[in-house]
Design a protein around this motif. Structure first.
Motif, short mmCIF file in Angstrom:
data_model
loop_
_atom_site.label_atom_id
_atom_site.label_comp_id
_atom_site.label_asym_id
_atom_site.label_seq_id
_atom_site.Cartn_x
_atom_site.Cartn_y
_atom_site.Cartn_z
N SER A 204 0.81 -1.22 0.00
CA SER A 204 0.00 0.00 0.00
C SER A 204 0.84 1.27 0.00
CB SER A 204 -0.93 0.00 1.22
OG SER A 204 -0.18 -0.09 2.42
N GLY A 205 2.18 1.14 0.03
CA GLY A 205 3.04 2.30 -0.04
C GLY A 205 3.55 2.81 1.29
N GLU A 206 3.31 2.11 2.40
CA GLU A 206 3.79 2.56 3.70
C GLU A 206 5.30 2.28 3.82
OE1 GLU A 206 1.50 0.58 6.63
OE2 GLU A 206 -0.42 1.46 5.98
N VAL A 207 6.04 3.27 4.29
CA VAL A 207 7.49 3.19 4.39
C VAL A 207 7.90 3.24 5.85
CG1 VAL A 207 9.68 4.19 3.64
CG2 VAL A 207 7.68 4.36 2.17
N SER A 208 8.79 2.31 6.23
CA SER A 208 9.34 2.31 7.59
C SER A 208 10.78 1.85 7.52
CB SER A 208 8.54 1.39 8.52
OG SER A 208 8.62 0.05 8.07
N ILE A 209 11.60 2.33 8.47
CA ILE A 209 13.01 1.98 8.51
C ILE A 209 13.36 1.45 9.90
CG2 ILE A 209 13.60 3.69 6.77
CD1 ILE A 209 14.74 5.43 9.02
N ARG A 210 14.37 0.58 9.92
CA ARG A 210 14.88 0.07 11.19
C ARG A 210 15.95 1.03 11.70
NH1 ARG A 210 15.51 -5.06 13.54
NH2 ARG A 210 16.30 -4.73 15.66
N LEU A 211 15.73 1.60 12.90
CA LEU A 211 16.65 2.59 13.44
C LEU A 211 17.88 1.92 14.02
CD1 LEU A 211 14.12 4.94 15.26
CD2 LEU A 211 15.19 5.30 13.03
N PRO A 212 19.04 2.55 13.91
CA PRO A 212 20.24 2.01 14.58
C PRO A 212 20.05 1.98 16.10
CG PRO A 212 20.83 3.64 12.94
CD PRO A 212 19.35 3.72 13.09
N ALA A 213 20.89 1.21 16.77
CA ALA A 213 20.74 1.01 18.21
C ALA A 213 20.91 2.31 18.98
CB ALA A 213 21.73 -0.04 18.70
N VAL A 214 21.82 3.17 18.56
CA VAL A 214 22.08 4.41 19.29
C VAL A 214 21.07 5.51 18.95
CG1 VAL A 214 24.54 3.87 19.47
CG2 VAL A 214 23.70 5.18 17.53
N ASN B 88 8.58 5.01 16.48
CA ASN B 88 7.13 5.11 16.68
C ASN B 88 6.40 3.84 16.25
OD1 ASN B 88 7.45 5.26 13.93
ND2 ASN B 88 6.48 7.29 13.69
N ALA B 89 7.16 2.75 16.06
CA ALA B 89 6.59 1.47 15.67
C ALA B 89 7.32 0.37 16.44
CB ALA B 89 6.72 1.24 14.16
N PRO B 90 6.71 -0.82 16.54
CA PRO B 90 7.37 -1.90 17.30
C PRO B 90 8.72 -2.29 16.71
CG PRO B 90 5.05 -2.41 16.90
CD PRO B 90 5.38 -1.20 16.07
N HIS B 91 9.53 -2.92 17.56
CA HIS B 91 10.85 -3.46 17.19
C HIS B 91 11.81 -2.36 16.73
CE1 HIS B 91 8.85 -7.35 17.49
NE2 HIS B 91 7.99 -6.96 16.57
N GLY B 92 11.74 -1.21 17.32
CA GLY B 92 12.69 -0.15 17.03
C GLY B 92 12.59 0.39 15.61
N ARG B 93 11.39 0.49 15.08
CA ARG B 93 11.21 0.99 13.72
C ARG B 93 10.58 2.38 13.75
NH1 ARG B 93 12.06 -3.06 10.15
NH2 ARG B 93 11.29 -1.71 8.49
N TYR B 94 10.80 3.10 12.67
CA TYR B 94 10.19 4.42 12.49
C TYR B 94 9.38 4.39 11.21
CZ TYR B 94 9.57 9.45 12.01
OH TYR B 94 9.03 10.70 11.87
N ALA B 95 8.09 4.65 11.31
CA ALA B 95 7.19 4.66 10.16
C ALA B 95 6.98 6.09 9.69
CB ALA B 95 5.85 4.02 10.52
N LEU B 96 7.16 6.32 8.43
CA LEU B 96 7.00 7.66 7.86
C LEU B 96 5.52 7.96 7.64
CD1 LEU B 96 10.04 6.95 7.23
CD2 LEU B 96 9.78 8.40 5.21
N ASP B 97 5.19 9.23 7.70
CA ASP B 97 3.80 9.63 7.47
C ASP B 97 3.42 9.53 6.00
OD1 ASP B 97 3.67 10.16 10.16
OD2 ASP B 97 4.18 12.30 9.91
N ALA B 98 4.39 9.72 5.11
CA ALA B 98 4.10 9.73 3.68
C ALA B 98 4.05 8.32 3.13
CB ALA B 98 5.16 10.54 2.93
N ALA B 99 3.29 8.15 2.07
CA ALA B 99 3.20 6.88 1.35
C ALA B 99 3.73 7.08 -0.06
CB ALA B 99 1.75 6.38 1.30
#
Length: 545
Positions: A224-234, A240-251
Motif C-alpha cells: 500500500s506504499g507505507e514506508v518504515s526503517i529500522r533505526l540504529p541502536a544508538v 514510533n513502531a514496534p521493534h525499534g522501527r520508524y514509520a513515515l507519514d508519507a506513502a
C-alpha cells in the motif's frame, strides 16, 4: 604492412539483469529530520569503514571483513553493517578497476607520443606501414616531449598505487569536493555547498532479503506504499513502531514497472531500497532495485527472420533504415533527432525520447530486431587520435555511447525487440561507397549516415555491404556471360559443382552429365568418361570412294 583485422560476427545483446525504479517521497518536516539524522550517522560509519578498508589494501581477507562488520553491528545493526561493508567493497573494487583502465590509457598515450617524437618534423602518417605522423613544428615537438614526461610521472605514481593496493576514493564525489574551493565560480555559496556535501555523504541503503516480509527487513515498503526503517541502536529514541522501527507519514506509489514490483514484494522476494535527498530541489526520493533471472537470448536467425532496422548513431540524430530479410532497403529513411547540450537530465531525456520513437517505428514495421554498431570510444578520445581538432575530440568525448546502448537494450527488452550488435569497421565508408548514390533519387537525398544504416543492417543479416558481387573471371569456361548478382551471405568460393540446370550447359556436356559437372576435365577434354558418346574418326561413314 599491418595485418587486416577480421570482422567480428554479429550477436544478439542479452537483456538487462537488474531493474531500478524511483519515485518521490513526500515527507513531513519531522520525517525529514529523522531521515537526516539517521543518514548522517550511518554515513559517518560508512566513511570510517571505507578508510579502514583502504588502509588494508591487498592484505584484506575474510577475517578482517568479519571484524569490521562486528564493529559496525555494535553501533547500528547486523543488516545495516552488512549493507555498509558490501558498498565499501564495491567502491574499493570500482576504484581498482578505474586504476587499471587509467594505466592502460596512460600506456597507450605514452606509446603514441613516443612514436610521434621518433618521426621527423612534418612527416606524414603512413597507415599501411604503421607509422604515425610527425610533429608539425619544433614547438609542438617540445610540447609533446613535456607531456610525455608528465604521463610517465603519472604512470609511475599509479603503478606504485596498484602494487600497494592503495585507492583514492571520495565519499560524496570528487567533483563536489573540488567545488568547495571555488563555490562562487560555479554559482553556489558556501552554505549551499555544505548542504549538498552532507546530503551526498548520507547513507540510507539497505540490501534486499528473500524470505523476509516485503522483501526487506531494514527499509520496508508495503504494497500500500507505507514506508518504515529500522533505526540504529544508538538512535532508537524517535521510534514510533514496534521493534525499534520508524514509520513515515508519507506513502509512496511506484508507476514505472509497478506490477513487477508488486509481484516481488507479495512473494517476499528480495528488493533493495535507497532513500536519498536532493538539496537543490529540497526533495526526497526512494529507489527500488532487484535482479531478474537471466533470460535465454533469442537466436540470431529467429530475430532476423522478418528483417532488421539498421541504426547509425550520430552526434545529433539516429539515422534509421529498414531492411527486409534479403538485405534490401525498404521504404524511406528515418531520422530521430536529439540535442546533447545542456544539463545531464536534459540529455538523458532527449536520448530516451529518441529511442522511444525508434522502438515505436520498429514495432509499426513488424520487425523484431534492431542492428547497431558495437561502439566504444575509449581509445578515440585522446589528443593523438583526434589530432589538432579539438572539436572532433570534444564530439567523441560527449557522445554518450555507453548510456545510449544501455538505454536501448533496457527499453527494447520491454518491447520484445532484439538488439543485434555488429562490428563497426568501415560501415560509414563502405555504406557511402556502395549505397549512397544508388539510393539517391530526384525526391530523396540520401546522406552518408543513411547509407551507413543500410550497411549496418546488411552486416547484421550476414550479407556483404557491397550491392553486387564481381563477375566471374575470364579464365572460366563461360567467360563473363553471367550478369553480376546481389552479394549473398556466404563469400564466393573456388570453382565447384554448379547446380543442375535443364538443357545442355556446354557443348561438351549434354543433359544428364551433372555427375561430373564439377570436374574440369569433363568440360574441357574430349574422350572423357562423362561424355555419353565419343566420336571417333575411324567409325565415321565414308562419303566418297
Amino acid at each position: 604492412m599491418g595485418e587486416v583485422r577480421e570482422l567480428a560476427a554479429p550477436f544478439v545483446v542479452p537483456g538487462p539483469l537488474a531493474m531500478t525504479i524511483r519515485t518521490r517521497l513526500r515527507v513531513s518536516p519531522g520525517d525529514a529530520a529523522v531521515l537526516t539524522e539517521v543518514g548522517a550517522f550511518l554515513g559517518s560509519l560508512a566513511s570510517r569503514d571505507l578508510a579502514v578498508r583502504s588502509r588494508q589494501g591487498l592484505g584484506h581477507d575474510g577475517a578482517s571483513w568479519a571484524a569490521r562488520k562486528r564493529a559496525l553491528t555494535e553501533a547500528s545493526s547486523a543488516r545495516w553493517a552488512g549493507s555498509i561493508t558490501r558498498i565499501t567493497h564495491d567502491q574499493w573494487a570500482l576504484a581498482r578497476r578505474g586504476q587499471a583502465d587509467e594505466m592502460a590509457w596512460l600506456r597507450g598515450q605514452t606509446a603514441q607520443i613516443e612514436a610521434r617524437l621518433a618521426r621527423p618534423l612534418g612527416a606524414k602518417a603512413d597507415k599501411r606501414a604503421g607509422l604515425a605522423r610527425g610533429c608539425a613544428t619544433r614547438a609542438e615537438w617540445h610540447a609533446k616531449s613535456r607531456r610525455l614526461r608528465l604521463l610517465r610521472d603519472r604512470s609511475a605514481a599509479l603503478e606504485a598505487d596498484l602494487r600497494a593496493g592503495r585507492v583514492r576514493v571520495v565519499r560524496g564525489g570528487k567533483r563536489l569536493a573540488r567545488l568547495r574551493h571555488h563555490p562562487v565560480a560555479e554559482g553556489a555559496n558556501p552554505g549551499e555547498w555544505t548542504t549538498r556535501w552532507r546530503a551526498a555523504r548520507m547513507f540510507l541503503s539497505a540490501d534486499g532479503e528473500s524470505g523476509k516480509r516485503w522483501g526487506n527487513e531494514t527499509i520496508r515498503v508495503t504494497g500500500s506504499g507505507e514506508v518504515s526503517i529500522r533505526l540504529p541502536a544508538v538512535l532508537a529514541h524517535p521510534a514510533n513502531a514496534p521493534h525499534g522501527r520508524y514509520a513515515l507519514d508519507a506513502a509512496v506509489a511506484f508507476t514505472h514497472r509497478a506490477d513487477e514490483w508488486q509481484d516481488r514484494i507479495a512473494a517476499n522476494r528480495a528488493v533493495a531500497y535507497r532513500i536519498h535527498h536532493d538539496p537543490m530541489r529540497d526533495r526526497w526520493y526512494v529507489t527500488a532495485s532487484w535482479q531478474r533471472a537471466a533470460a535465454s537470448a533469442v537466436p540470431l536467425r529467429a530475430a532476423l527472420a522478418r528483417g532488421v532496422v539498421g541504426v547509425d548513431m550520430n552526434d545529433d540524430h539516429l539515422a534509421v533504415w529498414r531492411l527486409d530479410a534479403q538485405g534490401n532497403p525498404v521504404g524511406e529513411p528515418r531520422r530521430f533527432r536529439y540535442d546533447l547540450s545542456g544539463s545531464a537530465s536534459h540529455r538523458d531525456a532527449q536520448i530516451r525520447h529518441a529511442l522511444t520513437r525508434l522502438l515505436h517505428y520498429t514495432r509499426r514495421c513488424g520487425v523484431k530486431a534492431i542492428a547497431v554498431e558495437d561502439l566504444h570510444f575509449a581509445d578515440g578520445t585522446s589528443r593523438e587520435q583526434g589530432g589538432v581538432s579539438k572539436r572532433f575530440r570534444r564530439l567523441l568525448s560527449r557522445f554518450p555511447t555507453a548510456r545510449l546502448r544501455a538505454r536501448l537494450v533496457s527499453m527494447a527488452a520491454e518491447q520484445n525487440v532484439a538488439i543485434v550488435a555488429v562490428d563497426p569497421a568501415c560501415t560509414s565508408r563502405w555504406g557511402a561507397q556502395h549505397w549512397q548514390r544508388p539510393l539517391t533519387t530526384a525526391t530523396r537525398e540520401t546522406t552518408r549516415h543513411d547509407a551507413a544504416a543500410v550497411a549496418i543492417g546488411r552486416r547484421a543479416l550476414g550479407y556483404a555491404i557491397r550491392r553486387r558481387s564481381a563477375p566471374p573471371p575470364y579464365d572460366r569456361r563461360d567467360r563473363a556471360g553471367h550478369r553480376t548478382v546481389q552479394a549473398g551471405p556466404d563469400p564466393w568460393g573456388r570453382e565447384g559443382p554448379r547446380p543442375r540446370l535443364p538443357g545442355p550447359r556446354t557443348r561438351s556436356v549434354p543433359p544428364g552429365g551433372d555427375a561430373k559437372a564439377g570436374d574440369q576435365r569433363a568440360q574441357d577434354r574430349c574422350g572423357h568418361a562423362a561424355e555419353r558418346g565419343v566420336f571417333r574418326l575411324e567409325n565415321a561413314p565414308r562419303l566418297g570412294p
